[in-house]
Design a protein around this motif. Sequence first.
Motif, PDB file in Angstrom:
ATOM      1  N   SER A  30       0.867  -1.211   0.116  1.00  0.00           N
ATOM      2  CA  SER A  30       0.007   0.008   0.144  1.00  0.00           C
ATOM      3  C   SER A  30       0.784   1.293   0.178  1.00  0.00           C
ATOM      4  O   SER A  30       0.191   2.236  -0.575  1.00  0.00           O
ATOM      5  CB  SER A  30      -0.982  -0.116   1.143  1.00  0.00           C
ATOM      6  N   VAL A  31       2.092   1.142   0.264  1.00  0.00           N
ATOM      7  CA  VAL A  31       2.896   2.384   0.492  1.00  0.00           C
ATOM      8  C   VAL A  31       3.332   2.656  -1.014  1.00  0.00           C
ATOM      9  O   VAL A  31       3.368   3.766  -1.167  1.00  0.00           O
ATOM     10  CB  VAL A  31       4.167   2.011   1.321  1.00  0.00           C
ATOM     11  N   VAL A  32       3.675   1.639  -1.952  1.00  0.00           N
ATOM     12  CA  VAL A  32       3.806   1.744  -3.325  1.00  0.00           C
ATOM     13  C   VAL A  32       2.856   2.298  -3.794  1.00  0.00           C
ATOM     14  O   VAL A  32       2.869   3.272  -4.730  1.00  0.00           O
ATOM     15  CB  VAL A  32       4.385   0.424  -3.810  1.00  0.00           C
ATOM     16  N   GLN A  33       1.695   1.729  -3.691  1.00  0.00           N
ATOM     17  CA  GLN A  33       0.266   2.086  -4.289  1.00  0.00           C
ATOM     18  C   GLN A  33      -0.165   3.563  -4.052  1.00  0.00           C
ATOM     19  O   GLN A  33      -0.490   4.198  -4.747  1.00  0.00           O
ATOM     20  CB  GLN A  33      -0.874   1.348  -3.928  1.00  0.00           C
ATOM     21  N   ASP A  34       0.192   4.012  -2.581  1.00  0.00           N
ATOM     22  CA  ASP A  34      -0.237   5.318  -2.123  1.00  0.00           C
ATOM     23  C   ASP A  34       0.610   6.389  -2.955  1.00  0.00           C
ATOM     24  O   ASP A  34       0.327   7.646  -3.325  1.00  0.00           O
ATOM     25  CB  ASP A  34      -0.176   5.665  -0.649  1.00  0.00           C
ATOM     26  N   GLU A  35       1.825   6.064  -3.162  1.00  0.00           N
ATOM     27  CA  GLU A  35       2.733   6.841  -3.970  1.00  0.00           C
ATOM     28  C   GLU A  35       2.337   7.174  -5.373  1.00  0.00           C
ATOM     29  O   GLU A  35       2.331   8.284  -6.017  1.00  0.00           O
ATOM     30  CB  GLU A  35       4.334   6.484  -3.617  1.00  0.00           C
ATOM     31  N   LEU A  36       2.158   5.898  -6.024  1.00  0.00           N
ATOM     32  CA  LEU A  36       1.483   6.093  -7.267  1.00  0.00           C
ATOM     33  C   LEU A  36       0.344   6.783  -7.502  1.00  0.00           C
ATOM     34  O   LEU A  36       0.155   7.508  -8.489  1.00  0.00           O
ATOM     35  CB  LEU A  36       1.476   4.542  -7.978  1.00  0.00           C
ATOM     36  N   ALA A  37      -0.767   6.630  -6.475  1.00  0.00           N
ATOM     37  CA  ALA A  37      -1.821   7.165  -6.632  1.00  0.00           C
ATOM     38  C   ALA A  37      -1.696   8.836  -6.533  1.00  0.00           C
ATOM     39  O   ALA A  37      -2.439   9.762  -7.140  1.00  0.00           O
ATOM     40  CB  ALA A  37      -2.718   6.964  -5.514  1.00  0.00           C
ATOM     41  N   GLN A  39       0.810  10.618  -7.278  1.00  0.00           N
ATOM     42  CA  GLN A  39       1.276  11.088  -8.659  1.00  0.00           C
ATOM     43  C   GLN A  39       0.374  10.818  -9.698  1.00  0.00           C
ATOM     44  O   GLN A  39       0.655  11.217 -10.996  1.00  0.00           O
ATOM     45  CB  GLN A  39       2.631  10.080  -9.312  1.00  0.00           C
ATOM     46  N   GLY A  40      -0.950  10.252  -9.562  1.00  0.00           N
ATOM     47  CA  GLY A  40      -2.025   9.826 -10.359  1.00  0.00           C
ATOM     48  C   GLY A  40      -1.468   8.906 -11.642  1.00  0.00           C
ATOM     49  O   GLY A  40      -2.066   9.077 -12.749  1.00  0.00           O
ATOM     50  N   ARG A  41      -0.641   8.138 -11.127  1.00  0.00           N
ATOM     51  CA  ARG A  41      -0.258   7.032 -12.088  1.00  0.00           C
ATOM     52  C   ARG A  41      -0.910   5.529 -11.878  1.00  0.00           C
ATOM     53  O   ARG A  41      -0.345   4.490 -12.473  1.00  0.00           O
ATOM     54  CB  ARG A  41       1.270   6.905 -11.950  1.00  0.00           C
ATOM     55  N   LEU A  42      -1.726   5.691 -11.040  1.00  0.00           N
ATOM     56  CA  LEU A  42      -2.328   4.258 -10.333  1.00  0.00           C
ATOM     57  C   LEU A  42      -3.761   3.953 -10.916  1.00  0.00           C
ATOM     58  O   LEU A  42      -4.479   4.677 -10.576  1.00  0.00           O
ATOM     59  CB  LEU A  42      -2.211   4.206  -8.907  1.00  0.00           C
ATOM     60  N   GLY A  43      -3.794   2.842 -11.734  1.00  0.00           N
ATOM     61  CA  GLY A  43      -5.077   2.740 -12.235  1.00  0.00           C
ATOM     62  C   GLY A  43      -5.798   1.343 -11.290  1.00  0.00           C
ATOM     63  O   GLY A  43      -5.263   1.146  -9.884  1.00  0.00           O
ATOM     64  N   PRO A  44      -6.660   0.509 -11.850  1.00  0.00           N
ATOM     65  CA  PRO A  44      -7.255  -0.487 -11.024  1.00  0.00           C
ATOM     66  C   PRO A  44      -6.316  -1.419 -10.329  1.00  0.00           C
ATOM     67  O   PRO A  44      -5.183  -1.639 -11.040  1.00  0.00           O
ATOM     68  CB  PRO A  44      -8.094  -1.201 -11.922  1.00  0.00           C
ATOM     69  N   VAL A  45      -6.237  -1.812  -9.211  1.00  0.00           N
ATOM     70  CA  VAL A  45      -5.384  -2.845  -8.518  1.00  0.00           C
ATOM     71  C   VAL A  45      -6.653  -4.055  -8.018  1.00  0.00           C
ATOM     72  O   VAL A  45      -7.549  -3.757  -7.705  1.00  0.00           O
ATOM     73  CB  VAL A  45      -4.691  -2.425  -7.421  1.00  0.00           C
ATOM     74  N   ALA A  46      -5.887  -5.232  -8.318  1.00  0.00           N
ATOM     75  CA  ALA A  46      -7.118  -6.291  -7.984  1.00  0.00           C
ATOM     76  C   ALA A  46      -6.286  -7.574  -7.471  1.00  0.00           C
ATOM     77  O   ALA A  46      -5.148  -7.550  -7.846  1.00  0.00           O
ATOM     78  CB  ALA A  46      -7.968  -6.952  -9.118  1.00  0.00           C
ATOM     79  N   ARG A  47      -6.692  -8.089  -6.297  1.00  0.00           N
ATOM     80  CA  ARG A  47      -5.917  -9.218  -5.677  1.00  0.00           C
ATOM     81  C   ARG A  47      -6.966 -10.364  -5.810  1.00  0.00           C
ATOM     82  O   ARG A  47      -8.287 -10.281  -5.580  1.00  0.00           O
ATOM     83  CB  ARG A  47      -6.029  -9.159  -4.365  1.00  0.00           C
ATOM     84  N   LEU A  48      -6.837 -11.386  -6.644  1.00  0.00           N
ATOM     85  CA  LEU A  48      -7.616 -12.516  -6.875  1.00  0.00           C
ATOM     86  C   LEU A  48      -7.691 -13.619  -5.988  1.00  0.00           C
ATOM     87  O   LEU A  48      -6.843 -13.622  -5.217  1.00  0.00           O
ATOM     88  CB  LEU A  48      -7.182 -13.007  -8.305  1.00  0.00           C
TER      89      LEU A  48
END
Length: 122
Positions: A30-37, A39-48
């Motif tokens: 989530s730390v990596v995801q939060d940084e990307l978000a 920056q406006g670079r994170l799209g959908p993320v899914a854990r199957l």
Amino acid sequence: MLYAILCYHDEDMVGSWSKEHDASVMQKLSVVQDELAKQGRLGPVARLLPTTAATTLRKENPPLVLDGPFAETKEQLLGFYLVEGKNLDEVLDIARDLGEANPGGTYEIRPVGYFTPGSAKA
């Protein structure tokens, strides 16, 4: 350009993690995801869910529906990210950051040729 980062890992190994270990890995991701978000670079993320919950539709005549995954492999697709990157090198850096947060497994990176965001809500 939009890229998909497909996350493969040994499903049995990940399934054997304690709740605490799993929560720790997810927090690091989530730390990596939060940084990307930010920056406006994170799209959908899914854990199957596990492949035991999968259903496969084989496009035969007539179509055949099977329980479980289509392929028997050592590593299973466990989730994915859609990220914006200027080029492959930039997305490889993102995959490396994800890999530091979640050791083991494999990340497959593919440019996305077509994308519609859809309207489904989690």
